[in-house]
Write a protein that holds these residues in place. Structure first.
Motif, PDB file in Angstrom:
ATOM      1  N   ALA A 114      -7.866  11.522   6.269  1.00 42.23           N
ATOM      2  CA  ALA A 114      -7.088  10.824   5.251  1.00 42.23           C
ATOM      3  C   ALA A 114      -7.941  10.623   4.011  1.00 42.23           C
ATOM      4  CB  ALA A 114      -6.602   9.456   5.772  1.00 42.23           C
ATOM      5  N   ARG A 115      -7.460  11.126   2.888  1.00 45.18           N
ATOM      6  CA  ARG A 115      -8.087  10.909   1.580  1.00 45.18           C
ATOM      7  C   ARG A 115      -9.593  11.178   1.591  1.00 45.18           C
ATOM      8  NH1 ARG A 115      -5.244   5.522  -1.041  1.00 45.18           N
ATOM      9  NH2 ARG A 115      -3.092   6.032  -0.493  1.00 45.18           N
ATOM     10  N   GLY A 116      -9.970  12.323   2.120  1.00 45.36           N
ATOM     11  CA  GLY A 116     -11.378  12.699   2.112  1.00 45.36           C
ATOM     12  C   GLY A 116     -12.178  12.194   3.291  1.00 45.36           C
ATOM     13  N   HIS A 117     -11.585  11.378   4.155  1.00 47.94           N
ATOM     14  CA  HIS A 117     -12.231  10.948   5.398  1.00 47.94           C
ATOM     15  C   HIS A 117     -11.797  11.885   6.518  1.00 47.94           C
ATOM     16  CE1 HIS A 117     -13.657   7.008   3.904  1.00 47.94           C
ATOM     17  NE2 HIS A 117     -12.525   6.987   3.218  1.00 47.94           N
ATOM     18  N   CYS A 118     -12.706  12.169   7.432  1.00 49.56           N
ATOM     19  CA  CYS A 118     -12.379  13.004   8.587  1.00 49.56           C
ATOM     20  C   CYS A 118     -13.101  12.448   9.810  1.00 49.56           C
ATOM     21  CB  CYS A 118     -12.802  14.446   8.338  1.00 49.56           C
ATOM     22  SG  CYS A 118     -12.296  15.569   9.657  1.00 49.56           S
ATOM     23  N   VAL A 119     -12.379  12.378  10.937  1.00 47.94           N
ATOM     24  CA  VAL A 119     -12.928  11.776  12.152  1.00 47.94           C
ATOM     25  C   VAL A 119     -12.529  12.603  13.365  1.00 47.94           C
ATOM     26  CG1 VAL A 119     -13.006   9.709  13.600  1.00 47.94           C
ATOM     27  CG2 VAL A 119     -12.745   9.473  11.124  1.00 47.94           C
ATOM     28  N   CYS A 120     -13.443  12.698  14.316  1.00 46.72           N
ATOM     29  CA  CYS A 120     -13.121  13.269  15.620  1.00 46.72           C
ATOM     30  C   CYS A 120     -13.644  12.337  16.706  1.00 46.72           C
ATOM     31  CB  CYS A 120     -13.744  14.654  15.780  1.00 46.72           C
ATOM     32  SG  CYS A 120     -13.437  15.357  17.435  1.00 46.72           S
ATOM     33  N   PHE A 121     -12.807  12.091  17.703  1.00 50.98           N
ATOM     34  CA  PHE A 121     -13.182  11.319  18.892  1.00 50.98           C
ATOM     35  C   PHE A 121     -12.973  12.239  20.087  1.00 50.98           C
ATOM     36  CE2 PHE A 121     -11.776   7.674  21.896  1.00 50.98           C
ATOM     37  CZ  PHE A 121     -13.060   7.572  22.425  1.00 50.98           C
ATOM     38  N   ALA A 122     -14.036  12.520  20.833  1.00 54.78           N
ATOM     39  CA  ALA A 122     -13.952  13.449  21.957  1.00 54.78           C
ATOM     40  C   ALA A 122     -14.630  12.866  23.184  1.00 54.78           C
ATOM     41  CB  ALA A 122     -14.590  14.795  21.586  1.00 54.78           C
ATOM     42  N   LYS A 123     -14.132  13.277  24.340  1.00 56.95           N
ATOM     43  CA  LYS A 123     -14.683  12.800  25.613  1.00 56.95           C
ATOM     44  C   LYS A 123     -14.694  13.970  26.590  1.00 56.95           C
ATOM     45  CE  LYS A 123     -13.982   8.997  28.939  1.00 56.95           C
ATOM     46  NZ  LYS A 123     -15.387   8.936  29.269  1.00 56.95           N
ATOM     47  N   TRP A 128      -8.771  11.693  30.994  1.00 56.30           N
ATOM     48  CA  TRP A 128      -8.488  10.623  30.044  1.00 56.30           C
ATOM     49  C   TRP A 128      -7.587  11.116  28.926  1.00 56.30           C
ATOM     50  CZ3 TRP A 128     -11.059   5.617  29.700  1.00 56.30           C
ATOM     51  CH2 TRP A 128     -11.868   5.342  30.813  1.00 56.30           C
ATOM     52  N   GLN A 129      -6.945  10.164  28.241  1.00 58.92           N
ATOM     53  CA  GLN A 129      -6.220  10.443  27.004  1.00 58.92           C
ATOM     54  C   GLN A 129      -6.916   9.663  25.903  1.00 58.92           C
ATOM     55  OE1 GLN A 129      -3.939  12.659  26.926  1.00 58.92           O
ATOM     56  NE2 GLN A 129      -3.531  12.859  29.112  1.00 58.92           N
ATOM     57  N   VAL A 130      -7.047  10.274  24.730  1.00 62.32           N
ATOM     58  CA  VAL A 130      -7.734   9.604  23.635  1.00 62.32           C
ATOM     59  C   VAL A 130      -6.894   9.680  22.361  1.00 62.32           C
ATOM     60  CG1 VAL A 130      -9.980  10.187  24.628  1.00 62.32           C
ATOM     61  CG2 VAL A 130      -9.009  11.647  22.854  1.00 62.32           C
ATOM     62  N   GLY A 131      -7.162   8.755  21.468  1.00 63.01           N
ATOM     63  CA  GLY A 131      -6.515   8.758  20.164  1.00 63.01           C
ATOM     64  C   GLY A 131      -7.467   8.201  19.129  1.00 63.01           C
ATOM     65  N   VAL A 132      -7.362   8.702  17.910  1.00 64.45           N
ATOM     66  CA  VAL A 132      -8.190   8.201  16.816  1.00 64.45           C
ATOM     67  C   VAL A 132      -7.389   8.309  15.529  1.00 64.45           C
ATOM     68  CG1 VAL A 132      -9.280  10.419  16.223  1.00 64.45           C
ATOM     69  CG2 VAL A 132     -10.502   8.282  15.794  1.00 64.45           C
ATOM     70  N   ASP A 133      -7.641   7.395  14.606  1.00 63.49           N
ATOM     71  CA  ASP A 133      -6.965   7.449  13.313  1.00 63.49           C
ATOM     72  C   ASP A 133      -7.859   6.816  12.258  1.00 63.49           C
ATOM     73  OD1 ASP A 133      -4.321   7.994  11.851  1.00 63.49           O
ATOM     74  OD2 ASP A 133      -4.782   5.940  11.263  1.00 63.49           O
ATOM     75  N   VAL A 134      -7.817   7.362  11.055  1.00 68.24           N
ATOM     76  CA  VAL A 134      -8.517   6.783   9.917  1.00 68.24           C
ATOM     77  C   VAL A 134      -7.530   6.684   8.763  1.00 68.24           C
ATOM     78  CG1 VAL A 134      -9.373   9.006   9.023  1.00 68.24           C
ATOM     79  CG2 VAL A 134     -10.605   6.894   8.495  1.00 68.24           C
ATOM     80  N   GLU A 135      -7.585   5.585   8.038  1.00 66.27           N
ATOM     81  CA  GLU A 135      -6.691   5.348   6.912  1.00 66.27           C
ATOM     82  C   GLU A 135      -7.472   4.727   5.764  1.00 66.27           C
ATOM     83  OE1 GLU A 135      -3.540   6.256   6.900  1.00 66.27           O
ATOM     84  OE2 GLU A 135      -3.363   6.731   9.050  1.00 66.27           O
TER      85      GLU A 135
END
Length: 257
Positions: A114-123, A128-135
């Motif tokens: 989002a708006r130049g931010h980038c994220v990854c969450f991995a396991k 498992w189920q995973v989720g990640v968000d950046v705003e």
């Protein structure tokens, strides 16, 4: 793991020629998991960066806008870096039929930007189920939209009266947490559900925000079930993530649903 991961991240930023910067490894508080946050500079994006970063531009994005291709490149570069930090084989992460990333065997993850931010969450545990968000912290029309569409009246009242965070930060954090919850539960539910399906009832504290399901999504996910979503917030962005072990691989649908 951390020292070698940091070295790799420094090398990744160098190979990207200024496209990826400020890549940071966060403590997720989950075992065998990696959370990477960074920024990408669209002005530094060129098509040949796919080659320099040893990634493939999929045919489905050949006609996409340059910004969309830049977002894809940043996300896949961060995902590969996360897998390498976990000691996993850093294979290409394909696009699935539902547009979600297809993670290599033995791993699971989530990507957001989002708006130049980038994220990854991995396991490195596919059970498992995973989720990640950046705003980016919302203001103006975007903030009004969040309060109107993503928050109910009780949540708006809570945002207005609490003192834990400024209202714009908490509203953005709430939106991000609901996005993260959706990403974490979607592989189980396999259908879209709205912001009204989860509710914030208490202010966030100690890096956690608790959401309660307001509707039964399926037998394994009944109304009232709660999820503690981890977060990190700064003056310009909200970051949320969640990992959960499902009871079954997918929801057992009750009749009539």
């Amino acid at each position: 793991m951390r020292a070698s991961a940091v070295r790799h991240l420094i090398a990744l930023s160098a190979r990207s020629l200024g496209f990826l910067k400020d890549v940071t490894l966060y403590d997720t508080e989950y075992v065998d998991a990696v959370l990477l946050h960074g920024r990408f500079d669209f002005k530094s994006y060129t098509e040949d960066l796919f080659h320099k970063l040893a990634l493939t531009l999929p045919p489905s994005l050949s006609t996409a806008l340059p910004l969309r291709r830049a977002e894809f490149l940043a996300g896949r570069a961060m995902a590969r870096a996360a897998l390498q930090a976990l000691g996993q084989h850093a294979a290409e992460i394909a696009i699935g039929s539902d547009r979600a990333p297809v993670w290599p065997k033995g791993s699971v993850g989530s990507i957001t930007h989002a708006r130049g931010h980038c994220v990854c969450f991995a396991k490195c545990d596919p059970r498992w189920q995973v989720g990640v968000d950046v705003e980016a912290i919302a203001s103006g029309h975007a903030l009004k939209s969040i309060l109107t569409m993503a928050a109910n009246q009780r949540e708006r009242d809570l945002i207005a009266r609490q003192t834990a965070l400024p209202p714009d930060q908490l509203a953005t954090l709430l939106f991000s947490a609901k996005e993260t919850l959706f990403k974490g539960l979607y592989p189980l539910v396999r259908r879209f559900f709205g912001f009204d399906c989860a509710e914030l009832r208490t202010p966030p504290a100690n890096g956690f925000l608790r959401l309660h399901l307001t509707q039964t999504l399926c037998r394994e996910l009944p109304a009232g079930e709660s999820y503690d979503i981890r977060f990190n917030i700064t003056a310009d962005r909200a970051l949320t993530w969640l990992a959960l072990r499902p009871v079954r691989s997918r929801c057992d649908w009750p009749r009539g649903m």
